[in-house]
Design an enzyme around this catalytic site. Structure first.
Site, PDB file in Angstrom:
ATOM      1  N   PHE A 137       8.399  -6.128  13.050  1.00 23.37           N
ATOM      2  CA  PHE A 137       9.267  -6.527  11.931  1.00 23.37           C
ATOM      3  C   PHE A 137       8.897  -5.688  10.720  1.00 23.37           C
ATOM      4  O   PHE A 137       7.746  -5.708  10.267  1.00 23.37           O
ATOM      5  CB  PHE A 137       9.116  -8.013  11.601  1.00 23.37           C
ATOM      6  CG  PHE A 137      10.069  -8.440  10.512  1.00 23.37           C
ATOM      7  CD1 PHE A 137      11.381  -8.783  10.797  1.00 23.37           C
ATOM      8  CD2 PHE A 137       9.658  -8.461   9.184  1.00 23.37           C
ATOM      9  CE1 PHE A 137      12.269  -9.145   9.791  1.00 23.37           C
ATOM     10  CE2 PHE A 137      10.544  -8.824   8.171  1.00 23.37           C
ATOM     11  CZ  PHE A 137      11.846  -9.168   8.467  1.00 23.37           C
ATOM     12  N   ASP A 176       2.081  -0.588   8.510  1.00 21.39           N
ATOM     13  CA  ASP A 176       2.760  -1.616   7.722  1.00 21.39           C
ATOM     14  C   ASP A 176       1.798  -2.798   7.563  1.00 21.39           C
ATOM     15  O   ASP A 176       1.625  -3.600   8.480  1.00 21.39           O
ATOM     16  CB  ASP A 176       4.048  -2.030   8.443  1.00 21.39           C
ATOM     17  CG  ASP A 176       4.800  -3.157   7.724  1.00 21.39           C
ATOM     18  OD1 ASP A 176       4.230  -3.782   6.809  1.00 21.39           O
ATOM     19  OD2 ASP A 176       5.961  -3.420   8.102  1.00 21.39           O
ATOM     20  N   LYS A 203       3.913  -8.554   0.222  1.00 18.12           N
ATOM     21  CA  LYS A 203       3.621  -9.996   0.220  1.00 18.12           C
ATOM     22  C   LYS A 203       2.535 -10.460  -0.766  1.00 18.12           C
ATOM     23  O   LYS A 203       2.862 -10.870  -1.866  1.00 18.12           O
ATOM     24  CB  LYS A 203       3.326 -10.465   1.645  1.00 18.12           C
ATOM     25  CG  LYS A 203       4.588 -10.408   2.529  1.00 18.12           C
ATOM     26  CD  LYS A 203       4.494 -11.242   3.778  1.00 18.12           C
ATOM     27  CE  LYS A 203       5.852 -11.528   4.386  1.00 18.12           C
ATOM     28  NZ  LYS A 203       6.344 -10.565   5.367  1.00 18.12           N
TER      29      LYS A 203
HETATM   30  C1  LIG Z   1       7.552  -9.678   5.524  1.00 17.52           C
HETATM   31  C2  LIG Z   1       7.380  -8.347   6.137  1.00 17.52           C
HETATM   32  C3  LIG Z   1       8.189  -7.259   5.762  1.00 17.52           C
HETATM   33  C4  LIG Z   1       9.356  -7.400   4.830  1.00 17.52           C
HETATM   34  O1  LIG Z   1       8.965  -7.755   3.541  1.00 17.52           O
HETATM   35  P1  LIG Z   1      10.087  -8.214   2.481  1.00 17.52           P
HETATM   36  O2  LIG Z   1       9.303  -8.376   1.206  1.00 17.52           O
HETATM   37  O3  LIG Z   1      10.654  -9.499   2.991  1.00 17.52           O
HETATM   38  O4  LIG Z   1      11.099  -7.150   2.405  1.00 17.52           O
HETATM   39  C5  LIG Z   1       7.899  -6.018   6.306  1.00 17.52           C
HETATM   40  N1  LIG Z   1       6.892  -5.857   7.172  1.00 17.52           N
HETATM   41  C6  LIG Z   1       6.100  -6.874   7.555  1.00 17.52           C
HETATM   42  C7  LIG Z   1       4.980  -6.622   8.509  1.00 17.52           C
HETATM   43  C8  LIG Z   1       6.323  -8.158   7.061  1.00 17.52           C
HETATM   44  O5  LIG Z   1       5.562  -9.170   7.481  1.00 17.52           O
END
Ligand SMILES: *Cc1c(COP(=O)(O)O)cnc(C)c1O
Length: 397
Positions: free
Chosen positions: A138, A222, A251
């Site tokens: 994700f 990420d 986050k």
């Molecule tokens: C939550 C998340 C995202 C997306 O972040 P947003 O602030 O909602 O755009 C991207 N990568 C990972 C691993 C995430 O957990």
């Protein structure tokens, strides 16, 4: 004061239905406790989806917020602002990276990372554009980050997606090795959060890093969910001893305010003036609060305590598997990022609601996995109380 029924009605009439009916109307928070419109208290093991690392109304955050709000909220990136340049200095040092670009969210940070990887190769005059990511990953909801997100249910309704993305099965070294040939970059989560706290087999992450070195593909990690102490080190890259070329954060970085970051090493520091930007990215208030988050998380002994509490939570979840083997199938995770895989016969939603009834907020991610990502300041006592409630819920399910 508004109550739940009124909020649910107004929202359903006026807000787009992307979130469905919400669980509760939350009024306020304090420490690791949330309060709903009836005054009922909940110990929070979701933390705004791994955002509120310092919980609610943390004095260091309140102070940084009030001081900066009194000076300046926004001025655009035509100007320097002290909280932003200070954060750039501290964050690059804490991450062991050369440079940073500030964005507003995880998706936007990943967009920046993808553009940076493409720019690296276009500057060299080589047509390497493909971004390889993993099934089940994700990376966000914008079109490019959706193209990198290896989950058909998020992608299919929005086709055509941008070109130059492909996914391979996670844990499959040979598949990655093949896909990385001639690719611009490999984009991975060191622990897949939204997919249900998926950990990689021993040696896989090192193999991914080796493949990137061998093929020249840039390694983008990420850490939007795993970063800022979540796994018991400041970065999961430190937990798993991985050295990325490009790293993304969001986050927990802003302590509850919107803030994302793209970091790069010297090699990937290729953006020239005008090639990327953001109106709000690096907003002075978000950066001031992020400074307070770093003060705490990088403070003496903080991460050691996160590791201890994480081990306790992990052991407690492991015990659920022993006690209720037909219901809890596997405990996974590291630090204060934990998952409990449930048997297909026990819907996670049911457990989430029963826990909510008992005054605990948890959620369900991936394929029927309970996810536990509490504020990093959660206490041992709160962990033990939650585990005891979870034992009751699983025992009665
Ligand atoms: C939550 C998340 C995202 C997306 O972040 P947003 O602030 O909602 O755009 C991207 N990568 C990972 C691993 C995430 O957990």
């Amino acid at each position: 004061m508004m109550h739940y029924a009124e909020a649910a009605e107004k929202d359903s009439l006026h807000a787009m239905g992307v979130f469905g009916q919400r669980l509760l109307l939350i009024e306020k928070g304090e420490g690791c406790t949330l309060y709903d419109d009836t005054g009922k208290a909940y110990t929070d093991f979701l933390a705004g989806i791994a955002v509120n690392a310092l919980g609610y109304r943390h004095p260091a955050i309140q102070k940084a917020l009030a001081e900066q709000a009194d000076k300046l909220l926004h001025v655009s990136n035509y100007f320097y602002v002290e909280p932003q340049v200070n954060l750039a200095e501290r964050l690059t040092a804490a991450c062991g990276m050369s440079k940073v670009f500030f964005a507003n969210s995880g998706a936007e940070a990943n967009e920046g990372a993808i553009k940076l990887a493409r720019r690296y190769w276009s500057k060299k005059g080589e047509g390497r554009t493909n971004i390889v990511s993993l099934n089940g990953s994700f990376h966000g909801r914008t079109l490019s980050t959706l193209a990198a997100t290896g989950q058909a249910k998020y992608q299919q309704p929005f086709e055509p997606l941008p070109q130059g993305f492909c996914q391979v099965p996670g844990g499959d070294v040979a598949a990655l090795e093949q896909a990385a040939q001639g690719a611009a970059a490999v984009l991975i989560e060191l622990v897949q959060g939204e997919n249900g706290v998926i950990m990689w087999p021993e040696g896989y992450l090192k193999a991914v890093q080796d493949i990137c070195r061998k093929t020249g593909a840039l390694l983008i990690v990420d850490e939007v969910q795993t970063g800022i102490g979540r796994t018991g080190q400041f970065l999961a890259c430190q937990t798993f001893d991985i050295k990325p070329d490009i790293l993304t954060l969001a986050k927990a970085l802003g302590g509850g305010l919107p803030l994302g970051a793209v970091l790069c090493n010297n090699k990937a520091d290729v953006f020239s003036p005008g090639e990327h930007g953001s109106t709000f990215g690096g907003n002075p208030v978000s950066c001031a609060v992020a400074g307070a988050v770093l003060d705490e998380v990088l403070g003496d002994g903080f991460l050691q305590v996160v590791r201890e509490k994480g081990a306790r939570l992990g052991a407690g979840l492991e015990e659920m598997v022993q006690r209720y083997p037909g219901k809890a199938v596997q405990a996974r995770g590291v630090g204060l990022m934990r998952g409990l895989q449930l048997d297909a016969g026990l819907p996670g939603k049911q457990v989430v609601l029963a826990m909510q009834e008992k005054g605990y907020i948890i959620n369900c991610a991936g394929h029927n996995t309970l996810r536990f990502v509490p504020p990093l300041i959660i206490s041992q006592g709160e962990i033990d109380a939650m585990l005891s409630a979870l034992g009751d819920v699983l025992g009665n399910a």
